[in-house]
Design an enzyme around this catalytic site. Structure first.
Site, mmCIF file in Angstrom:
data_model
loop_
_atom_site.group_PDB
_atom_site.id
_atom_site.type_symbol
_atom_site.label_atom_id
_atom_site.label_comp_id
_atom_site.label_asym_id
_atom_site.label_seq_id
_atom_site.Cartn_x
_atom_site.Cartn_y
_atom_site.Cartn_z
ATOM 1 C CB ALA A 66 -0.838 -0.025 1.095
ATOM 2 N N GLY A 111 0.538 -4.769 1.122
ATOM 3 C CA GLY A 111 -0.730 -4.639 0.243
ATOM 4 C C GLY A 111 -0.422 -5.516 -0.916
ATOM 5 C CD GLU A 114 -2.761 -7.320 3.151
ATOM 6 O OE1 GLU A 114 -2.433 -5.926 2.581
ATOM 7 O OE2 GLU A 114 -3.044 -7.578 4.156
ATOM 8 C CD GLU A 134 1.811 -5.165 5.885
ATOM 9 O OE1 GLU A 134 2.768 -5.906 6.110
ATOM 10 O OE2 GLU A 134 0.985 -5.167 4.809
HETATM 11 N N1 CAA Z 1 4.674 3.156 -1.015
HETATM 12 C C1 CAA Z 1 4.851 4.392 -1.265
HETATM 13 N N2 CAA Z 1 5.984 4.456 -2.147
HETATM 14 C C2 CAA Z 1 6.880 3.259 -2.282
HETATM 15 C C3 CAA Z 1 6.502 2.191 -1.979
HETATM 16 C C4 CAA Z 1 5.173 2.139 -1.122
HETATM 17 N N3 CAA Z 1 4.913 0.840 -0.465
HETATM 18 N N4 CAA Z 1 7.659 1.308 -2.125
HETATM 19 C C5 CAA Z 1 8.373 1.817 -2.725
HETATM 20 N N5 CAA Z 1 8.038 3.102 -2.872
HETATM 21 C C6 CAA Z 1 8.866 4.243 -3.676
HETATM 22 C C7 CAA Z 1 9.978 4.673 -3.050
HETATM 23 O O1 CAA Z 1 9.400 5.693 -1.943
HETATM 24 C C8 CAA Z 1 10.965 5.277 -4.259
HETATM 25 O O2 CAA Z 1 10.366 6.425 -4.464
HETATM 26 P P1 CAA Z 1 11.153 7.900 -4.624
HETATM 27 O O3 CAA Z 1 12.143 7.517 -5.835
HETATM 28 O O4 CAA Z 1 10.173 8.957 -4.694
HETATM 29 O O5 CAA Z 1 11.992 7.847 -3.252
HETATM 30 C C9 CAA Z 1 10.348 4.144 -5.349
HETATM 31 O O6 CAA Z 1 9.276 3.461 -4.882
HETATM 32 C C10 CAA Z 1 11.617 3.082 -5.545
HETATM 33 O O7 CAA Z 1 11.862 2.703 -4.144
HETATM 34 P P2 CAA Z 1 13.268 2.484 -3.423
HETATM 35 O O8 CAA Z 1 14.163 3.548 -3.953
HETATM 36 O O9 CAA Z 1 12.965 2.331 -2.032
HETATM 37 O O10 CAA Z 1 13.748 1.026 -4.204
HETATM 38 P P3 CAA Z 1 14.823 0.135 -3.458
HETATM 39 O O11 CAA Z 1 14.981 -0.973 -4.623
HETATM 40 O O12 CAA Z 1 15.712 0.696 -2.930
HETATM 41 O O13 CAA Z 1 13.893 -0.707 -2.492
HETATM 42 C C11 CAA Z 1 11.953 -1.646 -1.579
HETATM 43 C C12 CAA Z 1 12.795 -1.547 -2.739
HETATM 44 C C13 CAA Z 1 12.708 -2.776 -0.605
HETATM 45 C C14 CAA Z 1 10.617 -2.515 -2.184
HETATM 46 C C15 CAA Z 1 11.598 -0.694 -0.902
HETATM 47 O O14 CAA Z 1 11.031 0.417 -1.811
HETATM 48 C C16 CAA Z 1 10.572 -0.830 0.265
HETATM 49 O O15 CAA Z 1 10.930 -1.313 1.420
HETATM 50 N N6 CAA Z 1 9.289 -0.310 0.011
HETATM 51 C C17 CAA Z 1 8.363 -0.329 1.185
HETATM 52 C C18 CAA Z 1 7.694 -1.802 1.291
HETATM 53 C C19 CAA Z 1 6.620 -1.854 2.268
HETATM 54 O O16 CAA Z 1 6.852 -1.519 3.399
HETATM 55 N N7 CAA Z 1 5.538 -2.255 1.717
HETATM 56 C C20 CAA Z 1 4.195 -2.470 2.964
HETATM 57 C C21 CAA Z 1 3.622 -1.075 2.941
HETATM 58 S S1 CAA Z 1 2.318 -1.109 4.209
HETATM 59 C C22 CAA Z 1 1.028 -2.050 3.747
HETATM 60 O O17 CAA Z 1 0.854 -2.563 2.640
HETATM 61 C C23 CAA Z 1 0.147 -1.971 4.444
HETATM 62 C C24 CAA Z 1 -1.310 -2.807 4.043
HETATM 63 O O18 CAA Z 1 -1.109 -3.987 4.350
HETATM 64 C C25 CAA Z 1 -2.563 -2.541 3.730
#
Ligand code: CAA
Length: 260
Positions: A66, A111, A114, A134
């Site tokens: 998400a 998400g 999911e 999360e």
């Molecule tokens: N939401 C918003 N933006 C996201 C995102 C997310 N879940 N995942 C990645 N992005 C964005 C990053 O912010 C980045 O944007 P900017 O260039 O503007 O900074 C772009 O995508 C590229 O990502 P990274 O630079 O971080 O890429 P990376 O290769 O270094 O890392 C990754 C990849 C490990 C997937 C890392 O992006 C990451 O940890 N992302 C978040 C994953 C996460 O925590 N997901 C769970 C969200 S909570 C949820 O989903 C709740 C639910 O159950 C409903």
């Protein structure tokens, strides 16, 4: 159907639905969730579509979760509404008649996992990574992940994934039963489409009713599930697909199902 964050291509009765927001690793914000709900609803009603393959744009992510930037600003009421919106999409995938194959080409996190778990089954690329991060954000899965993962792989493995936030690779996802099969990245879509085409050729109503029996049966006691299965089995004897399928067997020819 035109969407800002989705691509849909249909060929040979198979719709390929791609979450297309690669600059955010295909993260699901409210707009994407709304578009997914709309697209899935329409695909379900489209008689020309027999199966759906769901994937993510780019070579890095299926869906990285998400949208954290959107969630960072939410209050409790908005967080609750956002979870319900995501859950509506997941439940729609479960309830729709068409099978959905998740082609997980990269990160399937939060998400995104999911969304993959709401598919009828998952094919994964060797590059795929699965996880529920999360808890590292101070929250918990909210789009049905606690329910669907525990039902799929059992509470022990689901607890470990959800409580630690650690990712598992494709090999472990296969061993744990998250993914049905793992392929080289360049083979993934071809294999998913091949399986979708196999599904498109068999009895459409048999597939739809079997999906219904499995999904609803999992929420019932076993004897109720058996009764439900028998009812759907009986209804199929009122269809052209049953007459065509059995007639073709008896006449030693290939069946041509019409989904009616
Ligand atoms: N939401 C918003 N933006 C996201 C995102 C997310 N879940 N995942 C990645 N992005 C964005 C990053 O912010 C980045 O944007 P900017 O260039 O503007 O900074 C772009 O995508 C590229 O990502 P990274 O630079 O971080 O890429 P990376 O290769 O270094 O890392 C990754 C990849 C490990 C997937 C890392 O992006 C990451 O940890 N992302 C978040 C994953 C996460 O925590 N997901 C769970 C969200 S909570 C949820 O989903 C709740 C639910 O159950 C409903």
């Amino acid at each position: 159907m035109e969407f800002k964050n989705l691509l849909i291509e249909t060929a040979d009765g198979i719709a390929t639905l791609t979450v297309n927001r690669p600059q955010s690793l295909n993260a699901l914000n409210s707009e994407v969730l709304g578009e997914l709900e709309c697209a899935l609803y329409e695909l379900n009603l489209d008689d020309g579509v027999k199966a759906v393959v769901l994937t993510g744009a780019g070579d890095k992510a299926f869906v990285a979760g998400a949208d954290i930037k959107e969630m960072a600003e939410m209050n409790a009421f908005e967080g609750h509404a956002f979870a319900l919106k995501g859950q509506r999409v997941m439940l729609l995938m479960e309830k729709m008649r068409k099978p959905v194959i998740g082609a997980v080409n990269g990160y399937a996190l939060g998400g995104g996992l999911e969304l993959a778990l709401a598919c009828d089954f998952i094919y994964a690329s060797e590059k795929a990574r699965f996880g529920f991060p999360e808890v590292t954000l101070g929250i918990m899965p909210g789009f049905g992940g606690t329910q669907n993962l525990a039902r799929l792989i059992g509470p022990g493995k689901a607890n470990e994934m959800i409580f630690t936030g650690r990712m598992i690779d494709a090999a472990k996802a296969l061993a744990w039963g998250v993914a049905n099969e793992v392929f080289a990245p360049e083979e993934l879509m071809g294999k998913a489409l091949e399986t979708a085409k196999a599904i498109a050729q068999v009895g459409t109503l048999g597939v739809a009713y079997a999906k219904d029996a499995i999904a609803n049966g999992l929420n019932m006691g076993k004897e109720d599930g058996f009764r439900y299965e028998a009812s759907l089995f009986g209804v199929l004897f009122a269809t052209g697909d049953q007459r065509e399928g059995m007639g073709a067997f008896v006449e030693k020819r290939k069946a041509a199902f019409k989904g009616k």
